[in-house]
Design an enzyme around this catalytic site. Sequence first.
Site, PDB file in Angstrom:
ATOM      1  N   GLY A 163      15.962   7.487 -12.839  1.00 63.05           N
ATOM      2  CA  GLY A 163      14.577   7.804 -13.158  1.00 63.05           C
ATOM      3  C   GLY A 163      14.013   7.158 -14.400  1.00 63.05           C
ATOM      4  O   GLY A 163      12.825   7.317 -14.694  1.00 63.05           O
ATOM      5  N   CYS A 208      -7.636  -4.833   5.809  1.00 67.28           N
ATOM      6  CA  CYS A 208      -8.875  -4.114   6.129  1.00 67.28           C
ATOM      7  C   CYS A 208      -8.781  -2.638   5.751  1.00 67.28           C
ATOM      8  O   CYS A 208      -8.801  -1.743   6.609  1.00 67.28           O
ATOM      9  CB  CYS A 208      -9.205  -4.283   7.614  1.00 67.28           C
ATOM     10  SG  CYS A 208      -9.692  -5.962   8.023  1.00 67.28           S
TER      11      CYS A 208
END
Length: 427
Positions: free
Chosen positions: A247, A353
């Site tokens: 992490g 798109c």
Amino acid sequence: MTTPMLPGHPHTAYRGGELCIATQPLAALARQHGTPLFVYSKAAMLDALAAYQRGFAGRNAQICYAMKANSSLGVLQVFAEAGCGFDIVSGGELDRVLAAGGDARKIIFSGVGKTRSEMGRALQAGIGCFNVESEAELEVLSEVALSLGQRAPVSIRVNPNVDPKTHPYISTGLKGNKFGVAHERTLQTYQRAAALPGLKVVGIDCHIGSQITDTTPYLDAMDRVLDLVATVEAAGIPLHHIDFGGGLGIDYNGDTPPAADALWAQLLAKLDARGYGQRQLMIEPGRSLVGNAGVCLTEVLYLKPGEQKNFCIIDAAMNELPRPAMYEAFHQIVPLAPRDTATTVYDVVGPVCESGDWLGRDRALAVQPGDLLAVLSAGAYCMSMASNYNTRGRPAEVLVDGDQATVIRERETAQDQMRHERLVNTR
């Protein structure tokens, strides 16, 4: 001409007005291999790994690369040859580790939804440990192991309810997250695991999130985990190893995470003070090993001025670089050859798109169509999350090692994408 600063990228720099990785001019690689193109520095990966290795010098520790950050075979090979183990979350990732030459005995299998077939395959391969994330999983894993005449080595992933102070989508250690066993049920879960005939309890695991830049959550989580170690062992269940997950963040945009060796100096001091300094340790870094080792090269297609926004349209998109669309994440975007002209503020967008297809907002750039840009910090959670939306082929990948640049993935074609599809016979 002023060139942009590249903090956190010691192996990426401007030389003679051109952006380079090591001795390799990135523009030459873009011309040779096309764009979009991912380029990784082997030296940057090994330097990041070395910080952890320094931090664990003289300790009984195993570093397992969390391969979900970047699972390309050439990247896995770098870490396998450096002696790393691997943290996997699927049967497919297991197959990749083995194909890259990884040692099955150094594999940790994490994830909340392991299937029976994945468990069986991992047991047959002889992996080192399963990080179990629910009581129901314990029962299933025991059944699968017994059916193969084995006992599965397990550690239980504990959810310590510690806030990692990161984006909510990459926080994994709070009560509202899907990961791990609740802190309050840890002892009962270990007692059940110890009673199941197909399991062998070997450790305890904790992972609180990703892109963490503060030491405090790690120290808090360690205190909670060590309290649980004491409780579990007092109940007669020995724990061979302690797994503190990963992490640790990287510098995307002025972020200041601690260096890995500095972080572990603090954590090991706490371990020593509490009497656990000689216990075997496991950690699972991912982003911090590969994130700033990679860039994505892209070409400017069009400049589109507007009343409210100016758009710099490039040939890379959310397919290759999904983090901005998913997390509103920041990546630096810099020219490969800076122009000595006035800048304009653009939103840098791709050709997909979707209105969410943006790579950077409000970026001051001096560019023209045909110019090449580099999206920095693209070594983690980019190619591993890439898709074929709009039938876009995934890019090629190149690994730079000194003066050598090797293609580790060919560019994907439409034919590659359609290979396993079939038309329906309507006659």
